[in-house]
Design an enzyme around this catalytic site. Structure first.
Site, short mmCIF file in Angstrom:
data_model
loop_
_atom_site.label_atom_id
_atom_site.label_comp_id
_atom_site.label_asym_id
_atom_site.label_seq_id
_atom_site.Cartn_x
_atom_site.Cartn_y
_atom_site.Cartn_z
CE1 TYR A 134 39.33 51.69 69.21
CE2 TYR A 134 41.65 52.13 69.53
CZ TYR A 134 40.64 51.29 69.11
OH TYR A 134 40.95 50.06 68.60
CE LYS A 163 34.37 48.54 54.39
NZ LYS A 163 34.71 47.50 53.40
CG ASP A 170 37.57 45.65 52.97
OD1 ASP A 170 38.17 46.67 52.58
OD2 ASP A 170 36.41 45.38 52.62
CG ASP A 211 44.38 49.13 68.22
OD1 ASP A 211 45.50 48.65 68.43
OD2 ASP A 211 43.47 49.13 69.07
CG ASP A 231 48.14 44.44 67.56
OD1 ASP A 231 49.00 45.32 67.75
OD2 ASP A 231 47.44 43.96 68.46
#
Ligand code: NAD
Length: 357
Positions: free
Chosen positions: A142, A192, A224, A248, A252
């Site tokens: 970001y 990752k 994952d 992020d 959620d």
């Protein structure tokens, strides 16, 4: 104690939910002998309308001069067609950067009175869910270099770079380990590392920091797998630390497991005690101005403010207890309403919580 709070009410339901949080804070002040002084500042769509930009310098200056910042929510369809750097959401990224808030703390907890709202089967949640996601907030994709261009063959390319420096990983890992020490002493570092260089650095630094916390159980986990484990066995997690984009998405997912967006608070912290506290949901333009919004996420956000910025744990616990009692008494706003419960408005919910303090 006297504390100065910069207040960004924002757009949509922002002003309604923030008013209820202030109501509850004022009651806490009365009971425990504190004064909370509020200064309203503009950010988001309302700032664009008034000043032409989503984050006026005056807002940054007032926030920096305050003890803490309370934010409702920003955005709405009115500003959706503006270019990216002029949209209300640019204000959110801007204020996090300007206040150097690198750690976003998002608890996800299953409240017994709302267990029915959890979309997972009872057999999965029988051991409860009580975790905190510590998300790096001002690095990664970001905030990395980005580019969109058309090459000589007319092909359009776009890229975002996910970059981290070791010190950025180290400081966020420390926040997670310190938090775990005050909870169930378990940290999962999410990355990752089987694919990304930035994740391999993340893993190396996380291991280095973990050595300084031998009393905290530590484990790496791929992002994952984390997404799967969250819906398979969420009770295994205590504190999860991860980079901006992964955090992020995972936060959620975790909040959805608790049943309602309207219940989840968050804190964004930096090196000092200045923090920014906000519900995780957006400005809900579909119900704005109707006194229907659930103010509990914002009320629980000020409970986090009391704990993390003002070191007022007892006062913070009093808000959490009041919210639980109101829910146990059967009061619900529309978003968490279920059969046999009593439906109340946004302001009635604020009154009920304030009365319990
Ligand atoms: P949203 O969270 O605003 O709403 C999603 C759904 O949840 C809607 O049906 C809404 O009515 C409901 N909802 C949300 N909060 C609620 C509450 N407190 N009480 C009752 N119901 C609630 O997400 P969205 O619709 O995707 O976004 C709307 C606007 O909010 C967009 O402009 C978006 O960019 C912005 N947004 C802002 C923030 C922020 O300020 N931090 C975060 C997310 C989205």
């Amino acid at each position: 104690m006297n504390k100065k709070i910069a207040v960004i009410k924002g757009d949509g339901i922002g002003p309604e939910i923030v008013n209820e949080a202030e109501k509850v804070l004022n009651k806490v002040g009365e009971k425990y002998g504190h004064t909370f002084e509020y200064t309203d500042v503009l950010m988001g769509g309302c700032a664009i309308d008034a000043t032409g930009v989503p984050l006026p310098q005056e807002t940054i200056d007032i926030c920096l001069a305050s003890d803490s910042v309370l934010l409702g929510a920003v955005g709405g369809p009115k500003w959706d067609t503006l270019p990216g750097n002029l949209r209300p959401e640019a204000g959110l990224l801007g204020i996090r950067g300007a206040l150097k808030l690198f750690a976003n703390i998002r608890p996800a907890k299953l409240i017994p009175a709302l267990a029915g709202a959890c979309p997972l089967k009872d057999e999965i949640t029988k051991n409860g869910l009580d975790l905190v996601i510590v998300r790096e907030l001002i690095g990664g994709a970001y905030f990395g270099e980005r580019d969109t261009h058309v090459d000589e063959n007319g092909v359009k390319h776009a890229s975002d770079s996910m970059a981290y420096a070791d010190y950025e990983v180290e400081r966020i890992c420390r926040v997670a380990f310190d938090m775990a020490r005050k909870r169930n002493k378990k940290v999962h570092s999410v990355d990752k590392a089987n694919v990304l260089d930035s994740s391999r650095l993340w893993r190396e630094v996380a291991h280095k920091v973990a050595k300084e916390y031998p009393d905290v159980e530590f484990q790496d986990i791929l992002v994952d797998n984390t997404a799967m484990q969250l819906v398979h066995n969420p009770a295994q997690f205590d504190v999860m630390v991860t980079e901006n984009l992964f955090g992020d998405i995972l936060s959620d997912e975790a909040s959805m497991i608790t049943g309602s967006l309207g219940m989840i608070p968050s804190a964004s912290l930096g090196e000092g005690t200045l923090g920014l506290y906000e519900p995780i949901h957006g400005s809900a333009p579909d119900i704005a101005g109707q006194n229907k919004a659930n103010p509990l996420a914002t009320i629980l956000s000020v409970a986090m403010m009391l704990r993390y910025s003002f070191d007022m744990s007892e006062e913070s616990d009093a808000i959490g207890k009041a919210v639980n009692e109101v829910l146990a008494d059967g009061y619900r706003t529309g978003d968490i309403m279920s059969e046999g419960m009593k439906c109340v408005s946004c302001s009635e919910m604020g009154d009920l919580v304030a009365d319990k303090i």
